[in-house]
Design a protein around this motif. Sequence first.
Motif, mmCIF file in Angstrom:
data_model
loop_
_atom_site.group_PDB
_atom_site.id
_atom_site.type_symbol
_atom_site.label_atom_id
_atom_site.label_comp_id
_atom_site.label_asym_id
_atom_site.label_seq_id
_atom_site.Cartn_x
_atom_site.Cartn_y
_atom_site.Cartn_z
ATOM 1 N N THR A 103 56.544 -20.720 63.646
ATOM 2 C CA THR A 103 55.299 -21.364 64.051
ATOM 3 C C THR A 103 54.716 -20.591 65.221
ATOM 4 O O THR A 103 55.224 -20.683 66.342
ATOM 5 C CB THR A 103 55.569 -22.823 64.491
ATOM 6 O OG1 THR A 103 56.314 -23.472 63.456
ATOM 7 C CG2 THR A 103 54.279 -23.563 64.741
ATOM 8 N N PRO A 104 53.672 -19.793 64.992
ATOM 9 C CA PRO A 104 53.060 -19.069 66.120
ATOM 10 C C PRO A 104 52.408 -20.057 67.080
ATOM 11 O O PRO A 104 51.882 -21.085 66.649
ATOM 12 C CB PRO A 104 52.012 -18.184 65.441
ATOM 13 C CG PRO A 104 52.328 -18.212 63.984
ATOM 14 C CD PRO A 104 53.004 -19.522 63.727
ATOM 15 N N VAL A 105 52.470 -19.749 68.383
ATOM 16 C CA VAL A 105 51.841 -20.669 69.336
ATOM 17 C C VAL A 105 50.324 -20.535 69.301
ATOM 18 O O VAL A 105 49.611 -21.425 69.739
ATOM 19 C CB VAL A 105 52.362 -20.433 70.776
ATOM 20 C CG1 VAL A 105 53.824 -20.807 70.881
ATOM 21 C CG2 VAL A 105 52.145 -19.003 71.215
ATOM 22 N N GLU A 106 49.847 -19.414 68.791
ATOM 23 C CA GLU A 106 48.411 -19.267 68.550
ATOM 24 C C GLU A 106 48.240 -18.263 67.415
ATOM 25 O O GLU A 106 49.205 -17.621 67.008
ATOM 26 C CB GLU A 106 47.687 -18.781 69.802
ATOM 27 C CG GLU A 106 48.183 -17.449 70.320
ATOM 28 C CD GLU A 106 47.466 -17.025 71.585
ATOM 29 O OE1 GLU A 106 47.529 -15.840 71.895
ATOM 30 O OE2 GLU A 106 46.841 -17.880 72.225
ATOM 31 N N GLY A 107 47.056 -18.153 66.905
ATOM 32 C CA GLY A 107 46.815 -17.257 65.785
ATOM 33 C C GLY A 107 47.199 -15.827 66.125
ATOM 34 O O GLY A 107 46.909 -15.320 67.205
ATOM 35 N N GLY A 108 47.888 -15.185 65.232
ATOM 36 C CA GLY A 108 48.289 -13.798 65.449
ATOM 37 C C GLY A 108 48.268 -13.057 64.127
ATOM 38 O O GLY A 108 48.365 -13.677 63.071
ATOM 39 N N ALA A 109 48.126 -11.743 64.191
ATOM 40 C CA ALA A 109 48.058 -10.953 62.961
ATOM 41 C C ALA A 109 49.468 -10.604 62.508
ATOM 42 O O ALA A 109 49.963 -9.512 62.793
ATOM 43 C CB ALA A 109 47.233 -9.691 63.211
ATOM 44 N N LEU A 110 50.106 -11.546 61.850
ATOM 45 C CA LEU A 110 51.458 -11.294 61.351
ATOM 46 C C LEU A 110 51.381 -10.850 59.900
ATOM 47 O O LEU A 110 50.569 -11.344 59.121
ATOM 48 C CB LEU A 110 52.306 -12.562 61.470
ATOM 49 C CG LEU A 110 52.669 -12.967 62.894
ATOM 50 C CD1 LEU A 110 53.417 -14.291 62.896
ATOM 51 C CD2 LEU A 110 53.524 -11.893 63.556
ATOM 52 N N ARG A 111 52.258 -9.899 59.567
ATOM 53 C CA ARG A 111 52.265 -9.373 58.200
ATOM 54 C C ARG A 111 53.695 -9.354 57.651
ATOM 55 O O ARG A 111 54.666 -9.399 58.415
ATOM 56 C CB ARG A 111 51.684 -7.952 58.188
ATOM 57 C CG ARG A 111 50.182 -7.922 58.340
ATOM 58 C CD ARG A 111 49.684 -6.514 58.443
ATOM 59 N NE ARG A 111 50.288 -5.815 59.591
ATOM 60 C CZ ARG A 111 49.882 -4.638 60.042
ATOM 61 N NH1 ARG A 111 48.896 -4.009 59.437
ATOM 62 N NH2 ARG A 111 50.458 -4.072 61.080
ATOM 63 N N HIS A 112 53.745 -9.235 56.346
ATOM 64 C CA HIS A 112 55.037 -9.128 55.669
ATOM 65 C C HIS A 112 55.812 -7.930 56.232
ATOM 66 O O HIS A 112 55.262 -6.832 56.355
ATOM 67 C CB HIS A 112 54.797 -8.940 54.169
ATOM 68 C CG HIS A 112 56.069 -8.910 53.376
ATOM 69 N ND1 HIS A 112 56.805 -7.767 53.207
ATOM 70 C CD2 HIS A 112 56.731 -9.879 52.718
ATOM 71 C CE1 HIS A 112 57.873 -8.036 52.479
ATOM 72 N NE2 HIS A 112 57.843 -9.312 52.162
ATOM 73 N N GLY A 113 57.056 -8.135 56.613
ATOM 74 C CA GLY A 113 57.889 -7.053 57.129
ATOM 75 C C GLY A 113 57.908 -6.945 58.639
ATOM 76 O O GLY A 113 58.691 -6.152 59.184
ATOM 77 N N ASP A 114 57.088 -7.725 59.320
ATOM 78 C CA ASP A 114 57.089 -7.668 60.788
ATOM 79 C C ASP A 114 58.434 -8.143 61.336
ATOM 80 O O ASP A 114 58.965 -9.168 60.884
ATOM 81 C CB ASP A 114 55.979 -8.568 61.352
ATOM 82 C CG ASP A 114 54.632 -7.863 61.376
ATOM 83 O OD1 ASP A 114 54.623 -6.632 61.171
ATOM 84 O OD2 ASP A 114 53.617 -8.548 61.571
ATOM 85 N N PRO A 115 58.983 -7.433 62.325
ATOM 86 C CA PRO A 115 60.254 -7.888 62.906
ATOM 87 C C PRO A 115 60.056 -9.098 63.823
ATOM 88 O O PRO A 115 59.009 -9.246 64.445
ATOM 89 C CB PRO A 115 60.719 -6.666 63.717
ATOM 90 C CG PRO A 115 59.469 -5.937 64.053
ATOM 91 C CD PRO A 115 58.499 -6.183 62.921
ATOM 92 N N VAL A 116 61.067 -9.931 63.866
ATOM 93 C CA VAL A 116 61.049 -11.115 64.734
ATOM 94 C C VAL A 116 62.277 -11.030 65.632
ATOM 95 O O VAL A 116 63.403 -10.887 65.143
ATOM 96 C CB VAL A 116 61.089 -12.422 63.905
ATOM 97 C CG1 VAL A 116 61.072 -13.646 64.809
ATOM 98 C CG2 VAL A 116 59.938 -12.468 62.914
#
Lengths: 272, 165
Positions: free
Chosen positions: A191-204
Motif C-alpha cells: 500500500t503506497p502512502v501516496e501515488g507513485g510510479a511503480l512498475r512490474h519488477g520494481d524492487p521492494v
Amino acid sequence: MPRSRPVLLVVALLASAVLVLLDLAGSPATAALRTGGATVLGPLERLVGSARGAAPARGSAAAAGPQDLTQGAAAERAAVEQRQLTALLGAPALAGARVLPARVVGVGAPGPGGPQRVTLDVGSRDGASADLTVVSAAGLVGRVVAVAPWTCDVLLLGSPSLTVAVRAGTAGTLGFVSGSRTSAARRLSLTPVEGGALRHGDPVTTLGSPGGRPFQPGIPVGTVSAVDAQPGRLTPAVTVLPAADPTTLDVVGILLSAPRTAPRSPAVAGTP
Amino acid sequence: MTGVLSPVALVRGVALVLAALATSVGAALLSPVLPDLAVLVVVATALLSGPRTGVAVGLAAGWLLDLVPPGAVHLGTGALLYAGAGLLAGRGRREGPAPLAWLLLVLAASAAVPLAGPLLEGLLGGSALDWGGLALRWALTVALGVVVVPVLVAGQRALARRGLA
C-alpha cells in the motif's frame, strides 16, 4: 483418562476462551505461558529438528549400507547447510551486519495463507532477543516475537499480524507491505502512502525502524509483480512477490546489528 | 477408568505430545502441509469414550499444539478448536459396530474443525486464503485417519480389556 466432570470441562473451556482474549489484548500473562512452553518443549524440538539428515542421492542408495547411508545423508545435509550459510553471509544487502545463523526446527499451524510462525534453534543464550530482523540469503523472513533460552519464534512476512514499512521502485516510493488481501496466497500487498510510479519488477526493500527494531533498513522484501490502478482509488493496488519463500526456509540469520556499520561523514551544504 | 495416570491416559498423553512435536518438526523437515496427527488421536479417543472425554482430550491436544514452539498465533485457539473436534467425534460415537461410511463421515467432519481457525481468520480479516493447502491438509488427515484411527481405537480397547484404563 478419568471421566471428565462437566464443571471442570466448562471451566477449562472458559479459561481457554479468556486466554484467547488476553492474548489478543497482548497480555504479558500469555507471553509468560508461551515462554514457559518454549523453555520446556523447545530443547526437545531443537533436538529432534537437529537430528535430521538429507535424503541420499539416488545412485548411491543401492550400493551403500545403512551406516554409509546415514553418514552420507549427514554429510550431504552439512554441505547443503554450509552452502546456505555461505549464501546468507555473502548476501550484498547484509554486508557489514552481525548475523546470528540459525536453523528452522519447527513450523506452526497454518494460517489463512500458509505458515505464520517458525521456531529457530537459537535463543536468549545465543544472543537472540525480541524484535530482531530475521533474514535468509534471499531477503526478509520476519521478526523475532518470542524468545526462550534455547529457541526463539519468528512471525513470518505475509502473516496478517505483520506489516512492514518499505521503499519501492527506483524513486523509493514509501509504503507498507502486509499479507495479501486481494490476490493469491503467498503474495504480499503493498500500500503506497501516496501515488507513485511503480512498475512490474520494481524492487521492494525495508524502510527500517528506529533503532533497527524490528526491521533493519535496506533488506530485500520482494519485487512488484502486479500493479492494478483502480478507478476511484488514490493509490494503486500493488502485489509483491516475496524474496524469501516461507515454505522452504532452512538456514536463516538474525541481524544483531545494521548492515551499514561505518560512521557517515557529515557534508557541508552548498558544496558540490 | 481408575485414575488420572492410568496406562491408557499415559498412552494418550504420550501420543499427543509426540503428535504435537511431529506436527511442528515434521513441517520444518518435510513439508508445511502435513496430516494433522493430533486430531486423529482426539477422534480415536472420542469415538471410544464419548463426547466428554473427547472434549477433554481435545483441550489437552489443542493446548499442546498451542504451546509447542512456535505455537499458535493466538494462544488458546487450538484448545477450543480441538475441543470442538473431540465433541463432534464423541457425538458420532455409536454403541456396537458402526457402518464404515458413518465413521468416515465423523472423521472427515472432525478433521475439518481445526481448519475452521485459519478459515475464519482469513475470512474475517480479509486475508487471501490458501484453499489448496488447507484442502490438502484435510484430505491427508482423513486418508491417514482411515488407517490410524481404527488402530488407535483397537489399541485403547485392548488396554481397557486388560483393566488398564
